[in-house]
Motif scaffolding. Sequence first.
Motif, PDB file in Angstrom:
ATOM      1  N   LYS A  60     -16.530   3.580  -4.233  1.00 43.61           N
ATOM      2  CA  LYS A  60     -16.492   4.722  -3.490  1.00 43.61           C
ATOM      3  C   LYS A  60     -15.226   5.038  -2.902  1.00 43.61           C
ATOM      4  O   LYS A  60     -14.586   6.331  -3.042  1.00 43.61           O
ATOM      5  N   ALA A  61     -14.459   4.024  -2.650  1.00 42.96           N
ATOM      6  CA  ALA A  61     -13.208   4.198  -1.900  1.00 42.96           C
ATOM      7  C   ALA A  61     -11.860   4.180  -2.960  1.00 42.96           C
ATOM      8  O   ALA A  61     -10.886   4.396  -2.409  1.00 42.96           O
ATOM      9  N   GLY A  62     -12.387   4.145  -4.074  1.00 41.65           N
ATOM     10  CA  GLY A  62     -11.403   4.136  -5.264  1.00 41.65           C
ATOM     11  C   GLY A  62     -10.873   2.980  -5.700  1.00 41.65           C
ATOM     12  O   GLY A  62     -10.157   3.022  -6.535  1.00 41.65           O
ATOM     13  N   LEU A  63     -11.590   1.736  -5.256  1.00 39.90           N
ATOM     14  CA  LEU A  63     -11.079   0.664  -5.783  1.00 39.90           C
ATOM     15  C   LEU A  63     -12.004   0.144  -6.860  1.00 39.90           C
ATOM     16  O   LEU A  63     -12.964   0.473  -7.191  1.00 39.90           O
ATOM     17  N   THR A  64     -11.397  -0.740  -8.085  1.00 38.99           N
ATOM     18  CA  THR A  64     -11.973  -0.998  -9.078  1.00 38.99           C
ATOM     19  C   THR A  64     -12.156  -2.482  -9.234  1.00 38.99           C
ATOM     20  O   THR A  64     -11.244  -3.276  -8.561  1.00 38.99           O
ATOM     21  N   GLU A  65     -13.305  -2.940  -9.871  1.00 34.47           N
ATOM     22  CA  GLU A  65     -13.354  -4.347  -9.771  1.00 34.47           C
ATOM     23  C   GLU A  65     -12.632  -5.212 -11.003  1.00 34.47           C
ATOM     24  O   GLU A  65     -12.375  -4.738 -12.071  1.00 34.47           O
ATOM     25  N   GLY A  66     -12.052  -6.445 -10.830  1.00 35.06           N
ATOM     26  CA  GLY A  66     -11.239  -7.053 -11.406  1.00 35.06           C
ATOM     27  C   GLY A  66     -11.914  -8.322 -12.037  1.00 35.06           C
ATOM     28  O   GLY A  66     -12.946  -8.604 -11.582  1.00 35.06           O
ATOM     29  N   ALA A  67     -11.235  -9.094 -12.684  1.00 34.32           N
ATOM     30  CA  ALA A  67     -11.488 -10.422 -13.506  1.00 34.32           C
ATOM     31  C   ALA A  67     -10.226 -11.103 -13.470  1.00 34.32           C
ATOM     32  O   ALA A  67      -9.147 -10.709 -13.623  1.00 34.32           O
ATOM     33  N   ASN A  68     -10.552 -12.533 -13.759  1.00 36.60           N
ATOM     34  CA  ASN A  68      -9.413 -13.394 -14.053  1.00 36.60           C
ATOM     35  C   ASN A  68      -8.379 -12.950 -15.488  1.00 36.60           C
ATOM     36  O   ASN A  68      -7.410 -12.865 -15.170  1.00 36.60           O
ATOM     37  N   ASN A  69      -9.016 -12.435 -16.300  1.00 41.95           N
ATOM     38  CA  ASN A  69      -8.397 -11.612 -17.270  1.00 41.95           C
ATOM     39  C   ASN A  69      -7.897 -10.343 -17.376  1.00 41.95           C
ATOM     40  O   ASN A  69      -7.367  -9.834 -18.171  1.00 41.95           O
ATOM     41  N   LYS A  70      -8.406  -9.612 -16.077  1.00 49.16           N
ATOM     42  CA  LYS A  70      -7.954  -8.401 -16.113  1.00 49.16           C
ATOM     43  C   LYS A  70      -7.800  -8.132 -14.321  1.00 49.16           C
ATOM     44  O   LYS A  70      -8.932  -7.454 -13.915  1.00 49.16           O
ATOM     45  N   PRO A  71      -6.940  -8.235 -13.672  1.00 50.00           N
ATOM     46  CA  PRO A  71      -6.713  -8.252 -12.595  1.00 50.00           C
ATOM     47  C   PRO A  71      -6.915  -6.607 -11.925  1.00 50.00           C
ATOM     48  O   PRO A  71      -6.415  -5.710 -12.917  1.00 50.00           O
ATOM     49  N   ALA A  72      -7.574  -6.567 -10.897  1.00 56.16           N
ATOM     50  CA  ALA A  72      -7.770  -5.173 -10.279  1.00 56.16           C
ATOM     51  C   ALA A  72      -7.941  -5.016  -8.814  1.00 56.16           C
ATOM     52  O   ALA A  72      -7.341  -6.162  -8.188  1.00 56.16           O
ATOM     53  N   GLU A  73      -8.503  -4.206  -8.193  1.00 54.56           N
ATOM     54  CA  GLU A  73      -8.427  -4.063  -6.744  1.00 54.56           C
ATOM     55  C   GLU A  73      -9.341  -5.022  -5.841  1.00 54.56           C
ATOM     56  O   GLU A  73      -9.268  -5.142  -4.927  1.00 54.56           O
ATOM     57  N   PHE A  74     -10.525  -5.283  -6.591  1.00 49.59           N
ATOM     58  CA  PHE A  74     -11.598  -6.228  -5.987  1.00 49.59           C
ATOM     59  C   PHE A  74     -12.290  -7.252  -6.777  1.00 49.59           C
ATOM     60  O   PHE A  74     -12.283  -7.036  -8.009  1.00 49.59           O
ATOM     61  N   VAL A  75     -12.788  -8.185  -6.120  1.00 46.68           N
ATOM     62  CA  VAL A  75     -13.709  -9.082  -7.097  1.00 46.68           C
ATOM     63  C   VAL A  75     -14.650  -9.533  -6.283  1.00 46.68           C
ATOM     64  O   VAL A  75     -14.929  -9.438  -5.159  1.00 46.68           O
ATOM     65  N   ILE A  76     -15.894 -10.096  -6.907  1.00 48.66           N
ATOM     66  CA  ILE A  76     -17.170 -10.467  -6.535  1.00 48.66           C
ATOM     67  C   ILE A  76     -17.673 -11.690  -6.827  1.00 48.66           C
ATOM     68  O   ILE A  76     -17.388 -12.097  -7.809  1.00 48.66           O
TER      69      ILE A  76
END
Length: 268
Positions: A246-262
């Motif tokens: 909702k705050a505009g961050l997108t989920e990343g992964a090892n092969n696709k870095p982004a703004e957050f991971v879970i």
Amino acid sequence: APVKTDNAQLIVPEGVYAETVLSVTHYTDHLFRFRMTRPAGFRFRSGEFAMIGLMVEGKPIYRAYSIASPSWDEELEFFSIKVPNGPLTQHLQRIQPGDRVLMRKKPTGTLVLDALTPGRRLYMFSTGTGIAPFASLIRDPETYEKFEEVILTHTCRDVAELKYGFDLVDEIKNHEFLAEVVGDKLKHYATVTREDYPFKGRITTLIENGKLFTDLGVPPLDPAIDRGMICGSTAMLKDTKELLEKAGLTEGANNKPAEFVIERAFVG
Ligand code: A2P
């Protein structure tokens, strides 16, 4: 072929290390920490997990455990719950120094610095034993090379369950080289949900009503600056992830870095 070790009944399966328990600290009826030897060839990235196990009635039982120690540490640390009838933890909670614990050779996981794009402030959101991967990352100098500010949030039901987190931060402050590397970059924000305490509430509530940010004196979440890592129960992951999105961050992964991971914290 299985290798027989010097520990009489312990047959070590292939692709598995058998390490020696060095210390055990019990925090509550439900939580404990243990440290064990680190195999010479074992490499991992801070924040990753490994499969930890014990031989139970002749069969190995494994569960995923975040490695709580940083990648430079010569020992390995784990933070575990104790479940009375948990297939692994009913036995694991009784380990003593000198006992052997099994660990599969390949670590993995998404809560690693490589899975995030560069940013200024790193949030680590954790509940319960979900603090474990962050126990590793807050003791890794690389975290402070990559981020100007590191905010560790830890929410538990009761105050006693927060102790491991407070011990970690004290240890860092008194550590001969980490103290300098970390300086005042690390902020620890601990709350409880089922007991009286100055800081109360679920982290999701505190993000939504903005109290987290006013308490810390930081602006609201900003995808240009803030990065996040989330570790807790399935429900906690889902709810926290929604707020970051909702705050505009997108989920990343090892092969696709982004703004957050879970990553789901160990259970059962
Ligand atoms: P609460 O006491 O309000 O359920 P658990 O042991 O159930 O995993 O909970 C650990 C902590 O995580 C508790 O403080 C709990 O709060 C909180 N929690 C549980 N579910 C969520 C959720 N969906 N979002 C945020 N926090 C949660």
